[in-house]
Enzyme design. Sequence first.
Site, PDB file in Angstrom:
ATOM      1  N   GLU A  91       5.209 -56.974-104.180  1.00 38.72           N
ATOM      2  CA  GLU A  91       5.011 -55.977-103.142  1.00 38.72           C
ATOM      3  C   GLU A  91       3.527 -55.648-102.964  1.00 38.72           C
ATOM      4  OE1 GLU A  91       9.257 -53.735-103.224  1.00 38.72           O
ATOM      5  OE2 GLU A  91       7.717 -52.871-104.486  1.00 38.72           O
ATOM      6  N   CYS A 118       7.342 -47.344-116.416  1.00 39.07           N
ATOM      7  CA  CYS A 118       6.969 -48.182-115.265  1.00 39.07           C
ATOM      8  C   CYS A 118       8.145 -49.007-114.763  1.00 39.07           C
ATOM      9  CB  CYS A 118       5.826 -49.107-115.665  1.00 39.07           C
ATOM     10  SG  CYS A 118       5.416 -50.282-114.370  1.00 39.07           S
TER      11      CYS A 118
HETATM   12  S1  SF4 Z   1       4.246 -52.295-117.421  1.00 42.80           S
HETATM   13 FE1  SF4 Z   1       2.296 -51.183-117.695  1.00 42.80          FE
HETATM   14  S2  SF4 Z   1       0.682 -52.733-117.318  1.00 42.80           S
HETATM   15 FE2  SF4 Z   1       2.628 -53.544-116.481  1.00 42.80          FE
HETATM   16  S3  SF4 Z   1       2.638 -52.955-114.294  1.00 42.80           S
HETATM   17 FE3  SF4 Z   1       3.712 -51.339-115.426  1.00 42.80          FE
HETATM   18  S4  SF4 Z   1       2.139 -49.785-115.902  1.00 42.80           S
HETATM   19 FE4  SF4 Z   1       1.060 -51.683-115.324  1.00 42.80          FE
END
Ligand code: SF4
Length: 368
Positions: A91, A118
């Site tokens: 994206e 995340c």
């Molecule tokens: S897991 Fe951590 S390093 Fe990977 S995209 Fe998500 S925030 Fe960024």
Amino acid sequence: MATNLLGLDAQGMERFFAGLGEKPFRARQVLKWIHRRGAAGFGEMTDIARELRAKLAASAAIEPPAVAGDSSSADGTRKWLLKVDGANAVEAVFIPEEGRGTLCVSSQAGCTLDCAFCSTGKQGFNRNLSAAEIVGQLWLANRALGVHGRAGAVGAGNRAISNVVFMGMGEPTMNLDAVIPAARLMIDENGYGLSRRRVTVSTSGVVPGMDRLAAECPVALAVSLHAPDDALRDRLVPVNRKYPIRELLKACNRYLERAPRDFITFEYVMLEGVNDSDAQAMALLGVAARVRCKFNLIPFNPFPDSGFKRSPAERVRRFAEVLQRGGITVTTRKTRGDGIDAACGQLAGEVADRTRRSRTIPIEELRA
Ligand code: SF4
């Protein structure tokens, strides 16, 4: 196989043209056609000799990722879902604001690092994007926003995209072989002509990657800090177990030696009851005293099964106040693009996961 010219920076393009027996200035001409004027085919390059255009058509291509989705939200945020191969899509998000327009690009299909809060991390990892797939996001966004093709095109003060941030899917410093040529194209005056400070690479703190970026292309740097101490950061940002805060701060200072008038932007996602207390803000003052920095507070954007809650607005305000009283510049990110899952930490794309990651860390484990 045809070479995809979208991913070649100035040096790469000159090498490619030398291989065709052509002069370096031809490489610069083609670079301008592709990135400043948005040319999608060699036939459009009217000041290039017909024979050279034929040679290029036989050995090269201009191939962006395929647009699989294009959605806009009421605040003007626009998100593209881009197919990079048969199994993966990433994206890119455009965020218009007063006086600037920011494009957030992805650097990997998924991510290996598995930060606890995340959405991308939860999708697992498939592969690194190529430089062409990264720059292709900017090239496509410029075309979609109607920048290319206007009189003067990119670089004539009419650009919709004034800033690029590598804050989409992936950890950019784990893919520097592609991220560095892509960033170079963004700041090249024959490419997108953005100033070095308007291209920001965001890292969760991969120290060797930070050092390499400093040496080869020191654009602006944002570091996802998210915790004031190693005990909590180990759990929120697992790469901290390898590169703890002390090492991270040293790397930040080495980076600033290569970018002397810059500062590090520390990103800090606000998670209710996890990292948002006054005591934690006070502890951050100790971190901030060791690096020239500012803080960007990001209200968490919940996604299904994240296990976290967004800190209430009043808590974020109070947290910011503690930092500001300690003499730190603080911004709080506005939540944008909620309606299309384009807010920070919500980029998910479609990843054919090769890591079999399905684990979610229970919230109890993360509370201090
Ligand atoms: S897991 Fe951590 S390093 Fe990977 S995209 Fe998500 S925030 Fe960024």
